[in-house]
Write an enzyme that holds these catalytic residues in place. Structure first.
Site, PDB file in Angstrom:
ATOM      1  N   LEU A  63       0.844  -1.198   0.000  1.00  0.00           N
ATOM      2  CA  LEU A  63       0.000   0.000   0.000  1.00  0.00           C
ATOM      3  C   LEU A  63       0.880   1.250   0.000  1.00  0.00           C
ATOM      4  CD1 LEU A  63      -3.372   0.421   1.693  1.00  0.00           C
ATOM      5  CD2 LEU A  63      -1.770   2.306   1.770  1.00  0.00           C
ATOM      6  N   THR A  85       6.824  -3.469  -1.562  1.00  0.00           N
ATOM      7  CA  THR A  85       8.106  -4.048  -1.923  1.00  0.00           C
ATOM      8  C   THR A  85       8.916  -3.066  -2.760  1.00  0.00           C
ATOM      9  OG1 THR A  85       7.225  -6.292  -1.908  1.00  0.00           O
ATOM     10  CG2 THR A  85       9.209  -5.956  -3.216  1.00  0.00           C
ATOM     11  N   ASN A 110      -4.850  -7.752  -8.053  1.00  0.00           N
ATOM     12  CA  ASN A 110      -3.819  -6.828  -8.536  1.00  0.00           C
ATOM     13  C   ASN A 110      -2.713  -7.582  -9.247  1.00  0.00           C
ATOM     14  OD1 ASN A 110      -0.901  -6.461  -7.230  1.00  0.00           O
ATOM     15  ND2 ASN A 110      -2.240  -7.379  -5.669  1.00  0.00           N
ATOM     16  N   GLY A 113       3.057  -5.616 -10.148  1.00  0.00           N
ATOM     17  CA  GLY A 113       4.381  -5.975 -10.679  1.00  0.00           C
ATOM     18  C   GLY A 113       5.524  -5.162 -10.084  1.00  0.00           C
ATOM     19  N   PHE A 114       5.482  -4.942  -8.772  1.00  0.00           N
ATOM     20  CA  PHE A 114       6.564  -4.227  -8.073  1.00  0.00           C
ATOM     21  C   PHE A 114       6.855  -2.869  -8.709  1.00  0.00           C
ATOM     22  CE2 PHE A 114       8.901  -8.291  -6.336  1.00  0.00           C
ATOM     23  CZ  PHE A 114       7.860  -8.505  -5.464  1.00  0.00           C
ATOM     24  N   ASN A 138      10.107  -4.202   3.121  1.00  0.00           N
ATOM     25  CA  ASN A 138       9.865  -5.404   2.315  1.00  0.00           C
ATOM     26  C   ASN A 138      10.660  -5.273   1.013  1.00  0.00           C
ATOM     27  OD1 ASN A 138       8.487  -6.946   0.187  1.00  0.00           O
ATOM     28  ND2 ASN A 138       6.950  -7.432   1.737  1.00  0.00           N
ATOM     29  N   SER A 174       5.261 -12.843  -4.385  1.00  0.00           N
ATOM     30  CA  SER A 174       4.357 -12.091  -5.254  1.00  0.00           C
ATOM     31  C   SER A 174       4.076 -12.918  -6.512  1.00  0.00           C
ATOM     32  CB  SER A 174       4.989 -10.764  -5.663  1.00  0.00           C
ATOM     33  OG  SER A 174       4.246 -10.208  -6.736  1.00  0.00           O
ATOM     34  N   ASN A 176       3.163 -11.643  -9.231  1.00  0.00           N
ATOM     35  CA  ASN A 176       3.189 -10.720 -10.369  1.00  0.00           C
ATOM     36  C   ASN A 176       4.567 -10.409 -10.930  1.00  0.00           C
ATOM     37  OD1 ASN A 176       0.369 -10.453 -10.214  1.00  0.00           O
ATOM     38  ND2 ASN A 176       0.643  -9.101  -8.448  1.00  0.00           N
ATOM     39  N   THR A 177       5.602 -11.036 -10.391  1.00  0.00           N
ATOM     40  CA  THR A 177       6.939 -10.954 -10.991  1.00  0.00           C
ATOM     41  C   THR A 177       7.223 -12.355 -11.504  1.00  0.00           C
ATOM     42  OG1 THR A 177       7.721  -9.146  -9.598  1.00  0.00           O
ATOM     43  CG2 THR A 177       9.406 -10.617 -10.488  1.00  0.00           C
ATOM     44  N   LYS A 216       8.128 -13.776   3.491  1.00  0.00           N
ATOM     45  CA  LYS A 216       6.692 -13.740   3.177  1.00  0.00           C
ATOM     46  C   LYS A 216       6.366 -14.820   2.154  1.00  0.00           C
ATOM     47  CE  LYS A 216       2.959 -10.589   1.945  1.00  0.00           C
ATOM     48  NZ  LYS A 216       2.577  -9.182   1.826  1.00  0.00           N
ATOM     49  N   THR A 244      -0.179 -14.603   4.623  1.00  0.00           N
ATOM     50  CA  THR A 244       0.341 -14.903   3.316  1.00  0.00           C
ATOM     51  C   THR A 244       0.210 -13.711   2.357  1.00  0.00           C
ATOM     52  OG1 THR A 244      -1.815 -15.557   2.360  1.00  0.00           O
ATOM     53  CG2 THR A 244      -0.534 -17.281   3.458  1.00  0.00           C
ATOM     54  N   ASN A 245       0.786 -13.907   1.184  1.00  0.00           N
ATOM     55  CA  ASN A 245       0.583 -12.992   0.067  1.00  0.00           C
ATOM     56  C   ASN A 245      -0.784 -13.281  -0.582  1.00  0.00           C
ATOM     57  OD1 ASN A 245       1.258 -11.120  -2.059  1.00  0.00           O
ATOM     58  ND2 ASN A 245       3.403 -11.542  -1.607  1.00  0.00           N
ATOM     59  N   GLY A 267      -8.383  -9.998   0.074  1.00  0.00           N
ATOM     60  CA  GLY A 267      -9.655  -9.733   0.714  1.00  0.00           C
ATOM     61  C   GLY A 267     -10.309 -11.038   1.169  1.00  0.00           C
ATOM     62  N   THR A 318      -6.500  -4.986   2.008  1.00  0.00           N
ATOM     63  CA  THR A 318      -7.785  -4.847   1.312  1.00  0.00           C
ATOM     64  C   THR A 318      -8.911  -4.444   2.285  1.00  0.00           C
ATOM     65  OG1 THR A 318      -6.985  -6.521  -0.218  1.00  0.00           O
ATOM     66  CG2 THR A 318      -9.331  -6.026  -0.310  1.00  0.00           C
TER      67      THR A 318
HETATM   68  C1  LIG Z   1      -2.669  -3.607  -4.708  1.00  0.00           C
HETATM   69  C2  LIG Z   1      -1.835  -4.537  -3.875  1.00  0.00           C
HETATM   70  C3  LIG Z   1      -0.451  -4.462  -3.941  1.00  0.00           C
HETATM   71  C4  LIG Z   1       0.338  -5.325  -3.176  1.00  0.00           C
HETATM   72  N1  LIG Z   1       1.686  -5.210  -3.240  1.00  0.00           N
HETATM   73  C5  LIG Z   1       2.461  -5.995  -2.445  1.00  0.00           C
HETATM   74  C6  LIG Z   1       3.872  -5.843  -2.440  1.00  0.00           C
HETATM   75  O1  LIG Z   1       4.435  -4.987  -3.108  1.00  0.00           O
HETATM   76  N2  LIG Z   1       4.594  -6.680  -1.640  1.00  0.00           N
HETATM   77  C7  LIG Z   1       4.015  -7.633  -0.851  1.00  0.00           C
HETATM   78  O2  LIG Z   1       4.726  -8.354  -0.130  1.00  0.00           O
HETATM   79  N3  LIG Z   1       2.664  -7.791  -0.842  1.00  0.00           N
HETATM   80  C8  LIG Z   1       1.894  -6.998  -1.596  1.00  0.00           C
HETATM   81  N4  LIG Z   1       0.527  -7.146  -1.576  1.00  0.00           N
HETATM   82  C9  LIG Z   1      -0.065  -8.215  -0.749  1.00  0.00           C
HETATM   83  C10 LIG Z   1      -0.513  -7.708   0.620  1.00  0.00           C
HETATM   84  O3  LIG Z   1       0.573  -7.255   1.372  1.00  0.00           O
HETATM   85  C11 LIG Z   1      -1.236  -8.831   1.399  1.00  0.00           C
HETATM   86  O4  LIG Z   1      -0.317  -9.875   1.636  1.00  0.00           O
HETATM   87  C12 LIG Z   1      -2.442  -9.391   0.646  1.00  0.00           C
HETATM   88  O5  LIG Z   1      -3.136  -8.379  -0.026  1.00  0.00           O
HETATM   89  C13 LIG Z   1      -3.414 -10.120   1.580  1.00  0.00           C
HETATM   90  O6  LIG Z   1      -3.917  -9.267   2.569  1.00  0.00           O
HETATM   91  P1  LIG Z   1      -5.367  -8.525   2.460  1.00  0.00           P
HETATM   92  O7  LIG Z   1      -6.373  -9.575   2.140  1.00  0.00           O
HETATM   93  O8  LIG Z   1      -5.549  -7.866   3.800  1.00  0.00           O
HETATM   94  O9  LIG Z   1      -5.235  -7.524   1.365  1.00  0.00           O
HETATM   95  C14 LIG Z   1      -0.279  -6.289  -2.328  1.00  0.00           C
HETATM   96  C15 LIG Z   1      -1.674  -6.351  -2.261  1.00  0.00           C
HETATM   97  C16 LIG Z   1      -2.447  -5.507  -3.017  1.00  0.00           C
HETATM   98  C17 LIG Z   1      -3.955  -5.588  -2.903  1.00  0.00           C
END
Ligand SMILES: Cc1cc2nc3c(=O)[nH]c(=O)nc-3n(C[C@H](O)[C@H](O)[C@H](O)COP(=O)(O)O)c2cc1C
Length: 337
Positions: A63, A85, A110, A113-114, A138, A174, A176-177, A216, A244-245, A267, A318
């Site tokens: 975020l 990250t 989402n 992609g970092f 991170n 992640s 997305n990478t 993570k 988790t992620n 979410g 979320t």
């Molecule tokens: C838009 C978005 C971007 C995210 N970017 C990262 C990130 O850069 N690095 C990371 O470790 N997790 C990232 N996450 C994952 C969150 O840190 C978290 O692990 C995940 O969303 C689950 O939690 P939540 O259900 O409360 O959102 C991202 C999540 C979202 C929704």
């Protein structure tokens, strides 16, 4: 009050809404309004990994990727904030649109992609940060860095953030990478973690301070792969886990018009998978090893469920978008002592 605000924000394209909301919060924090609008919770301190967290609720990574909003996030009452990250150099991330709402499920998909401004920018922000809580940094790898050289990217970022944060989160999960999640498996993981813990040893000598390092992980596992990964992480001398992620699974949102979008789902539709991973991890690593639970927390009950499944601390992302900052206070109050 937040519902009304959310209605307005949800008229905007998701990433635009994200930027507008954060800009608004920055201004409100500077004017001292944020604490009046959303009174922060009273402290509920927790000691973990040699750190004192003023409460167990943290902001999940992603975020505030660049550490540009630490003051505002702090004013909302988080006990800890995980920035990043971040990668060694700035990178744009994937093409837009790359963030999608699934309002019926209070979820997001989402594939950012970092996208980030690079570790040097983050360090400058950390140096100026006004926050009396714990800050985690991170770290990740550049999209173009081959997996065989990933350790260099992680080390580069860790070297830079080490003096300016309280703990380090190694993101190997992640979706997305491309291929990043392969780092979670034995072929890469043992070497990677050996390099990172060796570097942390050297940094501890250089700076005279030990920074805990956590890994993570994803919620998507087959067979006994999770058990094997956890054994490697624990044996490497890593201090804890973030579970988790986001998930690549779509079984909880089938038929939603956005369900086909590539990326990570977050979410409430992530909770059961994320909680199952957390509970399994807790069984494997025993009661003493630190775990931060994250994934699908959108209520005080969901926060308590994380604790029951073995989390020592939790993070939200979320839930903050759909429920608003009041969620932080509710979770702190409900957290069993
Ligand atoms: C838009 C978005 C971007 C995210 N970017 C990262 C990130 O850069 N690095 C990371 O470790 N997790 C990232 N996450 C994952 C969150 O840190 C978290 O692990 C995940 O969303 C689950 O939690 P939540 O259900 O409360 O959102 C991202 C999540 C979202 C929704």
């Amino acid at each position: 009050m937040y519902r009304w605000l959310r209605q307005g924000l949800f008229l905007l394209e998701p990433e635009k809404a994200h930027d507008v909301a954060l800009a608004g919060m920055d201004v409100s924090a500077k004017l001292g309004l944020l604490k009046t609008l959303f009174p922060p919770p009273s402290d509920k301190p927790i000691d973990l990994m040699g750190l004192r967290f003023k409460n167990p609720i943290g902001l999940a990574a992603g975020l505030d990727k660049n550490g540009d909003h630490i003051e505002a996030m702090g004013a909302l009452g988080f006990g800890f904030i995980e920035v990043g990250t971040v990668t060694p150099r700035p990178q744009p991330g994937n093409e837009r649109p790359r963030l999608f709402r699934l309002p019926k499920h209070h979820a997001l998909i989402n594939r950012m992609g970092f996208n980030n401004k690079g570790v040097d920018h983050l360090v400058a922000q950390l140096q100026n940060a006004q926050f009396d809580g714990i800050i985690g940094a991170n770290v990740g790898k550049q999209k173009t860095t081959p997996l065989a050289q990933a350790a260099q990217d992680y080390c580069h970022c860790i070297d830079k953030v080490y003096p300016h944060c309280d703990y380090i989160a190694v993101n190997i999960s992640s979706p997305n990478t491309p291929d990043l999640r392969d780092l979670q498996h034995r072929d890469h993981l043992e070497d990677l973690l050996r390099t990172l813990t060796q570097r942390r040893y050297e940094l501890t000598q250089t700076h005279g301070v030990y920074r805990p390092m956590v890994v993570k992980i994803a919620p998507d596992w087959d067979g006994n792969a999770l058990e094997e990964t956890l054994a490697i992480i624990q044996n490497a001398g890593i201090d804890g886990l973030i579970a988790t992620n986001t998930t690549i699974d779509r079984s909880t949102v089938t038929n939603h018009p956005q369900a086909h979008q590539a990326g990570g789902l977050s979410g409430p539709p992530l909770s059961s998978l994320s909680n199952a991973t957390l509970a399994a991890a807790r069984r494997v690593v025993g009661n003493e090893w630190p775990i931060i639970g994250v994934g699908g927390i959108d209520s005080a009950q969901a926060a308590v469920m994380k604790k029951e499944n073995g989390a020592d601390l939790i993070q939200i992302y979320t839930g903050l978008i759909y429920q608003g900052p009041g969620l932080i206070r509710q979770c702190v109050h409900a957290w069993p002592q």
